[in-house]
Write a protein that holds these residues in place. Structure first.
Motif, PDB file in Angstrom:
ATOM      1  N   LYS A 822       0.550  -1.020  -0.366  1.00 49.56           N
ATOM      2  CA  LYS A 822       0.327  -0.051  -0.430  1.00 49.56           C
ATOM      3  C   LYS A 822       0.979   1.502  -0.023  1.00 49.56           C
ATOM      4  O   LYS A 822       1.770   1.633   1.227  1.00 49.56           O
ATOM      5  N   TYR A 845      -3.882   9.283 -13.253  1.00 47.06           N
ATOM      6  CA  TYR A 845      -4.677   9.567 -12.636  1.00 47.06           C
ATOM      7  C   TYR A 845      -5.934   7.719 -12.265  1.00 47.06           C
ATOM      8  O   TYR A 845      -6.593   7.613 -11.261  1.00 47.06           O
ATOM      9  N   THR A 848      -4.467   6.445  -9.494  1.00 44.96           N
ATOM     10  CA  THR A 848      -5.162   7.249  -7.870  1.00 44.96           C
ATOM     11  C   THR A 848      -6.765   6.011  -8.071  1.00 44.96           C
ATOM     12  O   THR A 848      -6.886   6.082  -6.736  1.00 44.96           O
ATOM     13  N   THR A 849      -7.254   5.668  -9.257  1.00 42.64           N
ATOM     14  CA  THR A 849      -8.366   5.327  -8.863  1.00 42.64           C
ATOM     15  C   THR A 849      -8.312   3.847  -8.276  1.00 42.64           C
ATOM     16  O   THR A 849      -9.075   2.700  -7.509  1.00 42.64           O
ATOM     17  N   LYS A 850      -7.323   3.503  -7.615  1.00 43.59           N
ATOM     18  CA  LYS A 850      -6.898   1.863  -6.999  1.00 43.59           C
ATOM     19  C   LYS A 850      -7.247   2.039  -5.432  1.00 43.59           C
ATOM     20  O   LYS A 850      -6.127   2.987  -4.746  1.00 43.59           O
ATOM     21  N   LYS A 851      -6.950   1.440  -4.735  1.00 40.56           N
ATOM     22  CA  LYS A 851      -7.002   1.196  -3.262  1.00 40.56           C
ATOM     23  C   LYS A 851      -5.754   1.480  -2.695  1.00 40.56           C
ATOM     24  O   LYS A 851      -5.342   1.960  -2.004  1.00 40.56           O
ATOM     25  N   TRP A 853      -3.238   2.852  -4.306  1.00 38.81           N
ATOM     26  CA  TRP A 853      -2.362   4.064  -4.408  1.00 38.81           C
ATOM     27  C   TRP A 853      -3.598   5.303  -4.195  1.00 38.81           C
ATOM     28  O   TRP A 853      -3.302   6.058  -4.896  1.00 38.81           O
ATOM     29  N   LYS A 854      -4.915   4.920  -3.247  1.00 35.95           N
ATOM     30  CA  LYS A 854      -6.018   6.093  -3.547  1.00 35.95           C
ATOM     31  C   LYS A 854      -5.061   7.356  -2.398  1.00 35.95           C
ATOM     32  O   LYS A 854      -6.160   8.189  -2.416  1.00 35.95           O
ATOM     33  N   ASP A 855      -4.229   6.654  -1.458  1.00 38.70           N
ATOM     34  CA  ASP A 855      -3.839   8.124  -0.712  1.00 38.70           C
ATOM     35  C   ASP A 855      -3.266   8.862  -1.287  1.00 38.70           C
ATOM     36  O   ASP A 855      -2.733  10.059  -1.005  1.00 38.70           O
ATOM     37  N   LYS A 857      -1.787  12.068  -4.046  1.00 43.53           N
ATOM     38  CA  LYS A 857      -1.970  13.552  -4.646  1.00 43.53           C
ATOM     39  C   LYS A 857      -1.919  13.406  -5.936  1.00 43.53           C
ATOM     40  O   LYS A 857      -0.192  12.910  -5.997  1.00 43.53           O
TER      41      LYS A 857
END
Length: 1016
Positions: A822, A845, A848-851, A853-855, A857
């Motif tokens: 993670k 983009y 960043t939609t994957k779990k 990588w979601k944190d 920016k």
């Protein structure tokens, strides 16, 4: 005489005996390695009916003679062993093995199972409630369900060799392990509990007799338990004695049952005066007419009566359940099952009509109820026969105990000799109990052999000549005993009926599903089935489940669904060529064809990546990073170019394809593996870019790892590598280059060098460390082989022959798994310097939609002018908000075109020095010749021409270090070099200087067609 001359004899036909005429044999099939068609070529090694023979492999027939032929492979997932091993592994011991024909094995069993206790003690009551007309309808409806199921069973049973396991085997091999595993378990359990149900039915009848004679042992409930327990022990003894004893017992019981039915039929023709007060008058038209219509009482309805009768129609799978003990299941199951349904239905209808024609609904049993004077208000059939039973209907009366409605023992009363009916009841219950006691362990043993539920493995073991499941018998006995001790089966009976119905529904659905999937392997020898009728049968079974008992139906659905989900989650390693696989293929094919008729639209653009990974497990970081933006979004194909001798490479291609595709699935990679053989990397890359994919599911982006060792290697490899980019742009692909400062390739840490496995010796000296992927390894001959298919994440294994990891390798190993973890709260820096259609922005983009990588920016960096920084930032912010892409910051760099530091320019010049042509210092001819032989060399003219571009790459690296040294990953526009104008060495030097000493960096260049849009 040539081989063909036998066939080309004009109009003269010569008939040869293929067994005795040696001339014919020598001419055809003996002067060639080719094998003539034989059944033994198509067997599995574990077949019961003979050993598997191997036909010559294609390589043995086709390859050049002076070289060793291919190792033999088995096509289409067939298991195999060399012919010698097959004979050794399985020699059928036919002595003492009992196999039944269709009468003894199927017909007798099914008839005994279908004729249950219902025939003797409930059918007359059903006729009383529903009337003759509706009773025949009830029997007809039940028969429709069982006949459709019988046809479906016949279709599946004749579609290939049937082994032991009955309904479980048929369903699992048709619909796959998920449905098969769910049904197998509940069907085996239902059979085990059914033993208890039938034994309790038997015990209740015995207790009734004891009660009549006043000889109860303790009380009714405990007597049932005692008699039930003794009975089930005796039945267990008969079962364990072997199938032959059990079959003999079944025939004796059938004879008793048929005599009991005959006894009833004879009794209907002998009306005795003593029986008239009890309502039996012999065949009479008035009674028939009166009993033809329904007379529902005590809140009974048509459906409640149907629910009580339906369990009497089950039992049609009794023959199929012992499929492993049948001599020829393919012909026995259809013949026996369908004939049993026909005979039992006719008997049910016959008894319903005859009992309804000679017994009235209510009778007092009182001899004094004869009519002496003519009654005016009495119109019943009994009145016409001089009996007045009207007191049965009066509220004040004591109520009646005789007639169809009130007496369950009507058949005993009507029969010529009552004790025979009791014998019939015993026979019906004990035979059904015995059939279930044999079926349950056989089904459970087949289920355990397939290892679908690993915890039950111990029950797979069989004993003796017939491979009897003794452990299964004991388990079934214990389950049955447990339910016998409850002695209250009114709750359990509907659940059992529902379990049986769930099995019937799935058998019907299997036939529909297999027909729908249009698999070439679905070709039953039994032709009298129809996919739509089977579907109707499946739906009817589900409806009947709810009619019988809605909560039991819901419970059954929940259990089946729970087991289905469990088996799906566990993914047992089996391949039975089920119709689920066939339908999955058909759906994929149809959707792919439908998709190819749809024009691409910018809103639906997906990065479909062709990654040049080599062996997928050699560059895990490359794989995981690309998977982060293609998983559940776009296509991912791992391209692997095999170079070297064609013959060797072809052999590796076929083994690698299965091995690495399995590896990808095991590591939860949603990707395909595509190996090709080519002379060099460039040719292989071209083949893949042109041919990989299918219809609209074709790659549109080439992903390569950065060539880290380009300065130490052969510069012709660099030329090939850079030409890959040019080829990709030529076919309108986007290009992504991924660089990790530690490197990407960990194959040398796996003992898997880029050399083929044949070219390295088993005692390779240059292996630094072995990576232990799992305890089991597919090969133990050489550590130079590719790792096993069960590998997960690499963990170094210390070995006496291996030196410990040096620091660089340890870092490489750590870096190779960094994208599997993670990612914390950090930045993805996007340097969107040049507009390539938006791919440089779309990839971060999607990441960043994957779990994991979601944190993270997104920070965007763009080039601009010093005096317009605010304007440029606002313009970019507007564009990003229209694209609906979240960002944390936008930085405009006004100093991109500033001259880089002198030491960095000097370092660059030092780096490219070995690759320069220095044509100004050489004669024209020598320089031209050198440029022709080594086209990758950098000319002075070229260096001067692209000085600004060179400085920009050096300057960008300085800015990257300044602004993005802490980013998780950097996504940056890839500089483009004009084909034929910029030499490979210079372009490679640009990429080197641009991306060195940085966090993981993706250099991205789309194909300059929009992949983002702000229109809806």
């Amino acid at each position: 005489m040539s081989e063909g001359s036998l066939h080309s004899g004009g109009h003269h036909h010569y008939y040869y005996d293929t067994h005795t005429n040696t001339y014919y044999l020598r001419t055809f099939g003996h002067n060639t390695m080719d094998a003539v068609p034989r059944i033994d070529h198509y067997r599995h090694t574990a077949a019961d009916l003979g050993e598997k023979l191997l036909r010559p492999s294609l390589a043995e027939l086709h390859d050049e003679l002076d070289k060793e032929p291919f190792e033999d492979g088995y096509a289409n997932g067939e298991e195999g062993a060399p012919a010698g091993d097959a004979a050794a592994a399985y020699t059928p011991d036919s002595k003492g093995v009992v196999k039944f024909g269709w009468i003894k094995g199927v017909l007798v069993r099914c008839m005994l199972n279908i004729w249950g206790v219902m025939l003797f003690i409930r059918l007359s009551w059903i006729v009383g409630q529903a009337g003759i007309g509706l009773s025949v309808l009830v029997i007809g409806m039940a028969t429709v369900v069982t006949t459709i199921t019988g046809l479906s069973t016949s279709a599946i049973a004749t579609n290939g060799f049937v082994r032991g396991g009955g309904a479980y085997y048929l369903i699992s091999r048709s619909l796959g392990p998920e449905f098969g595993g769910a049904i197998g378990l509940i069907f085996a359990f239902a059979n085990a509990v059914a033993v208890a149900m039938y034994v309790v039915g038997f015990a209740e009848t015995v207790v009734e007799l004891l009660k009549e004679n006043g000889t109860l042992m303790i009380d009714e409930m405990n007597d049932i338990r005692i008699i039930g327990a003794i009975t089930v022990v005796i039945l267990l003894g008969i079962s364990i004695a072997g199938m032959e004893w059990e079959a003999k017992a079944q025939i004796v019981l059938l004879v008793i049952l048929i005599i009991a039915i005959g006894d009833f039929v004879i009794g209907t023709f002998i009306p005795l005066d003593s029986k008239k007060p009890k309502g039996f008058f012999g065949y009479n038209a008035d009674i028939f007419m009166e009993n033809f219509g329904p007379d529902f009482r005590q809140e009974e309805t048509f459906f409640s009566v149907f629910a009580i009768f339906f369990p009497a129609a089950t039992g049609i799978l009794a023959g199929a359940n012992i499929s492993g003990d049948l001599a020829d299941p393919q012909s026995a199951i259809p013949k026996g099952t369908l004939l049993a349904i026909l005979i039992t239905t006719l008997v049910y209808v016959g008894i319903a009509v005859s009992v309804g024609s000679c017994v009235v609904r209510d009778a007092t049993g009182n001899v004094n109820d004869t009519i002496v004077t003519e009654l005016t208000n009495c119109t019943t059939a009994a009145c016409k026969l001089n009996y007045d039973f009207s007191s049965c209907h009066s509220q004040a009366g004591p109520g009646c105990h005789y007639g169809l409605m009130n007496n369950f023992q009507v058949m005993s009363m009507v029969s010529g000799f009552a004790p025979l009916i009791s014998a019939g009841i015993f026979s019906a219950t004990l035979s059904s109990a015995l059939a279930s006691l044999v079926s349950a362990p056989k089904i459970f043993q087949a289920l355990c052999k397939d290892s679908i539920y690993p915890g039950f493995q111990m029950f797979a073991k069989g004993y003796g000549k017939n491979n009897e499941p003794l452990r299964g018998y004991i388990l079934t006995f214990l389950i049955a005993l447990g339910f016998i001790l409850i002695a209250e089966l009114n709750v359990i009976a509907p659940i059992i009926s529902n379990f049986f119905l769930a099995s019937y529904a799935l058998i019907n659905f299997s036939v529909f599903h297999a027909s729908l999937a249009k698999s070439p392997g679905w070709r039953p020898a039994f032709k009298y089935y129809n996919m739509w009728i089977s579907l109707v049968g499946a739906i009817l079974c589900c409806i009947v489940m709810f009619v019988i008992n809605w909560w039991a139906a819901l419970l059954t659905y929940v259990i089946v669904l729970g087991l289905y989900i469990y088996v799906t989650y566990k993914k047992p390693d089996v391949n039975w060529g089920s119709s689920t696989q066939a339908l999955t293929y058909l759906n994929a094919l149809q959707h792919s064809i439908r998709l190819s008729g749809v024009e691409d639209h910018v809103k639906n653009f997906r990065p479909q990546c062709l990654i040049m990974t080599g062996a997928p497990n050699a560059r895990p970081a490359l794989l995981h990073l690309v998977h982060a933006f293609t998983k559940n979004v776009g296509l991912m194909i791992c391209g692997h170019v095999h170079m070297g001798p064609r013959r060797q490479a072809m052999k590796e291609l076929s083994t690698d394809l299965a091995k690495y595709q399995r590896w990808l699935i095991k590591n939860k990679m949603k990707a395909f593996y595509a190996p090709v053989h080519a002379e060099d990397l460039r040719d292989g890359g071209q083949y893949l870019m042109q041919a990989a994919g299918l219809g609209r599911m074709r790659p549109n982006t080439l992903v390569v790892g950065f060539k880290k060792n380009w300065r130490q290697g052969d510069m012709r490899d660099v030329e090939t590598y850079i030409n890959l980019f040019h080829d990709a742009f030529d076919v309108q692909y986007g290009v992504v280059v991924i660089r990790l400062k530690e490197g990407l390739d960990i194959s040398h840490l796996q003992g898997q060098d880029l050399l083929s496995s044949q070219e390295k010796s088993p005692c390779t000296k240059d292996v630094i460390v072995k990576v232990d992927y799992s305890k089991k390894s597919e090969t133990d001959t050489s550590i130079a082989f590719a790792p096993s298919s069960s590998e997960r994440t690499p963990t170094p294994r210390k070995d006496s022959k291996s030196s410990p990891l040096n620091l660089a390798d340890q870092r490489l190993l750590d870096a190779s798994s960094q994208f599997q973890k993670k990612q914390g709260k950090s930045n993805i820096d996007v340097w969107w310097l040049f507009d390539d259609g938006g791919l440089t922005l779309l990839i971060p983009y999607l990441i960043t939609t994957k779990k994991k990588w979601k944190d993270c920016k997104i920070r965007v960096f763009i080039g601009g002018k010093i005096n317009r920084i605010d304007h440029d930032r606002r313009a970019m912010a507007t564009l990003l908000s229209k694209f609906r892409i979240d960002f944390s910051d936008i930085m405009v760099l006004g100093d991109i075109n500033t001259k880089p530091k002198k030491e960095n320019i000097a370092a660059f010049e030092e780096m490219i020095e070995p690759f320069r042509l220095h044509e100004d210092d050489k004669e024209q001819e020598v320089a031209d010749k050198m440029k022709e032989d080594e086209p990758w060399r950098i000319t002075d003219n070229e260096l001067e021409l692209y000085k600004t571009k060179t400085y920009r790459q050096i300057r960008l690296n300085e800015l990257l270090k300044e602004h993005s040294s802490t980013a998780n990953i950097i996504v940056m526009s890839l500089p483009v070099a004009r084909k034929g104008a910029v030499s490979s060495a210079l372009y490679m030097a640009w990429l080197e200087v641009l991306s060195k000493d940085l966090p993981p960096i993706l250099l991205v260049r789309g194909n300059h067609q929009s992949v983002l849009t702000f229109y809806s």
